[in-house]
Design an enzyme around this catalytic site. Sequence first.
Site, PDB file in Angstrom:
ATOM      1  N   ALA A   1      -6.648  32.477  42.388  1.00 25.47           N
ATOM      2  CA  ALA A   1      -6.155  31.591  41.338  1.00 25.47           C
ATOM      3  C   ALA A   1      -5.736  30.297  42.023  1.00 25.47           C
ATOM      4  CB  ALA A   1      -4.964  32.233  40.650  1.00 25.47           C
TER       5      ALA A   1
ATOM      6  N   GLY B   1      -7.297  36.234  42.925  1.00 18.99           N
ATOM      7  CA  GLY B   1      -8.025  36.232  41.658  1.00 18.99           C
ATOM      8  C   GLY B   1      -9.538  36.298  41.848  1.00 18.99           C
TER       9      GLY B   1
ATOM     10  N   GLU C   1     -10.236  39.839  42.258  1.00 17.86           N
ATOM     11  CA  GLU C   1     -10.060  40.493  40.946  1.00 17.86           C
ATOM     12  C   GLU C   1     -11.240  40.205  40.014  1.00 17.86           C
ATOM     13  OE1 GLU C   1      -6.001  38.722  40.799  1.00 17.86           O
ATOM     14  OE2 GLU C   1      -5.436  40.658  39.956  1.00 17.86           O
TER      15      GLU C   1
ATOM     16  N   GLU D   1      -1.626  37.896  47.638  1.00 20.04           N
ATOM     17  CA  GLU D   1      -0.575  37.351  46.770  1.00 20.04           C
ATOM     18  C   GLU D   1       0.842  37.597  47.272  1.00 20.04           C
ATOM     19  OE1 GLU D   1      -3.242  38.967  45.688  1.00 20.04           O
ATOM     20  OE2 GLU D   1      -4.029  38.038  43.855  1.00 20.04           O
TER      21      GLU D   1
END
Length: 261
Positions: free
Chosen positions: A68, A113, A116, A136
Amino acid sequence: MGYQPETLLVEMEDRIATVTIDRPAKLNALNSQVLDELRELFEALQDDDSVGGIVITGSGLKAFAAGADISELQRLRVRSGERSSAKGQAVFSLIESTGKPVIAAVEGYALGGGCELALACHLRVASRTAKFGLPELGLGLMPGYGGTQRLPRLIGKGRALELILDGNPIDADRAFSIGLVNKVVEEGKTVRTSREWLGFIIKKAPLAIRTAIQSVHAAYPNRAQGFQDESRLFGYLCGTEDAAEGTAAFLEKRKPKFYNR
Ligand code: COA
């Protein structure tokens, strides 16, 4: 297909759409615009009968997606963090529930992300130099786009916790050995391999493909609660001083100093 995204490149050939996340200067980090455009694009691809299968990849060989966008994560607080997680989850669940096979073609980093996103695809093809990781916790955060839910299902709880707690990326061979990826190929060959594989798969009846994907997902009922918990807990961490420090440290290119509590 009429939709023209700005952060994604879309090519159609032989009933296969190749979707490239195109922010190479930021290692294809998934900002809010990328997520919005992926949602719109997948809604369009889902409804387009001329599309049999989809490859997702990142621009260049350095990254599939390095997570992200940390400059956006830095601005999140509890409620906005929860909403941001729910948004990422919704987009990735849309990809996962697409009734056409979706393959992640991973060159370079698939972190946070980005990892993911690869997990939400039906299959994963990695280059020999790919790296998978969930860093993270080093930002004072945790995975928030479904990673805490999909990863244990794919590779088991012990290995999922290893990746989440350790945070160091693993290489393609290890990812293959634990079932995180389906195939490992030479650098630069992941898109071609994925397209060839899809070309083989989509010769089968589209209705049977769609129904089989749906049926495999039915093996994991009642998963809404876990996803809601993940969003709530991600939001909680977004409101902490550790998340403010971790994200600021990354952007300022220094090591974070976390609270000892
Ligand atoms: N969000 C926002 N920007 C990111 C990013 C992310 N997740 N990952 C990389 N970038 C940006 C960097 O800030 C840098 O931008 P700049 O040139 O304007 O300074 C650019 O992409 C190149 O990254 P850089 O860190 O300089 O490359 P590197 O080769 O030294 O390191 C990584 C590569 C992947 C190890 C490193 O970029 C990294 O750790 N990224 C973050 C991974 C992460 O924690 N992801 C989880 C987020 S949920």
